[in-house]
Write a protein that holds these residues in place. Structure first.
Motif, mmCIF file in Angstrom:
data_model
loop_
_atom_site.group_PDB
_atom_site.id
_atom_site.type_symbol
_atom_site.label_atom_id
_atom_site.label_comp_id
_atom_site.label_asym_id
_atom_site.label_seq_id
_atom_site.Cartn_x
_atom_site.Cartn_y
_atom_site.Cartn_z
ATOM 1 N N ASP A 112 42.543 38.847 40.389
ATOM 2 C CA ASP A 112 43.671 39.419 39.652
ATOM 3 C C ASP A 112 43.238 39.832 38.259
ATOM 4 N N ARG A 162 48.005 42.986 38.253
ATOM 5 C CA ARG A 162 47.642 43.515 39.569
ATOM 6 C C ARG A 162 46.641 42.568 40.201
ATOM 7 N N GLY A 163 46.574 42.599 41.513
ATOM 8 C CA GLY A 163 45.649 41.705 42.175
ATOM 9 C C GLY A 163 45.654 41.857 43.676
ATOM 10 N N GLU A 191 45.154 39.242 47.205
ATOM 11 C CA GLU A 191 44.971 37.943 47.847
ATOM 12 C C GLU A 191 44.468 38.193 49.266
ATOM 13 N N SER A 215 48.489 42.707 48.247
ATOM 14 C CA SER A 215 48.119 43.238 46.935
ATOM 15 C C SER A 215 49.372 43.559 46.135
#
Length: 152
Positions: A76, A85-86, A88, A143
């Motif tokens: 992230d 934003r990121g 997983e 995301s």
């Protein structure tokens, strides 16, 4: 692979996700340990289909993954709410190559090791005899990019 159902309006496209993962340097991985979750930061390489992690083979993380290969990984960025934003990734890891890695020829690792070296060590592939490679094959990718939230 399971597709993202919630938050699709702020989800990254595949191209955005790939660019983000190429630019970021640290992933936080969580394993299932005998005493509960164990979260640690690692360097990584994303090849567009899998996340490649290198881990000390004598680390608690390695022991955890030998017992239970399920893992969660989060990359992230951002500081202000509107910048967050990121990505997983959840799935299972599998070791690739010798354990620990000392440099036995392995065509599956050649491109991964060079990309990792280009990102972190000025292009010099390092094999220290203490680390080994893990491939995280995503079962689910989620995301978010809060920059996509409309201003009110």
């Amino acid at each position: 692979m399971t597709t993202q159902r919630r938050g699709r309006a702020i989800a990254m496209s595949d191209d955005e996700r790939d660019a983000f993962l190429a630019s970021e340097r640290t992933v936080r991985v969580a394993t299932n340990g005998t005493h509960g979750p164990h979260a640690t930061p690692l360097w990584f390489h994303w090849d567009g289909a899998a996340m490649w992690l290198t881990s000390l083979t004598r680390a608690q993380r390695w022991k955890d993954l030998e017992a239970d290969p399920r893992i969660g990984a989060v990359v992230d960025a951002g500081e202000a709410y509107t910048e967050l934003r990121g990505v997983e990734i959840r799935g299972r890891v599998e070791p690739v190559g010798e354990i620990p890695r000392i440099g036995e020829p392995n065509p599956e690792l050649e491109a991964v090791e060079q990309a990792f070296a280009d990102k972190y060590s000025g292009g010099q592939v390092v094999r220290d005899g203490k680390h080994a490679w893990l491939r995280l094959v995503p079962e689910k990718i989620t995301s978010w990019d809060f920059r996509k939230i409309p201003a009110s």
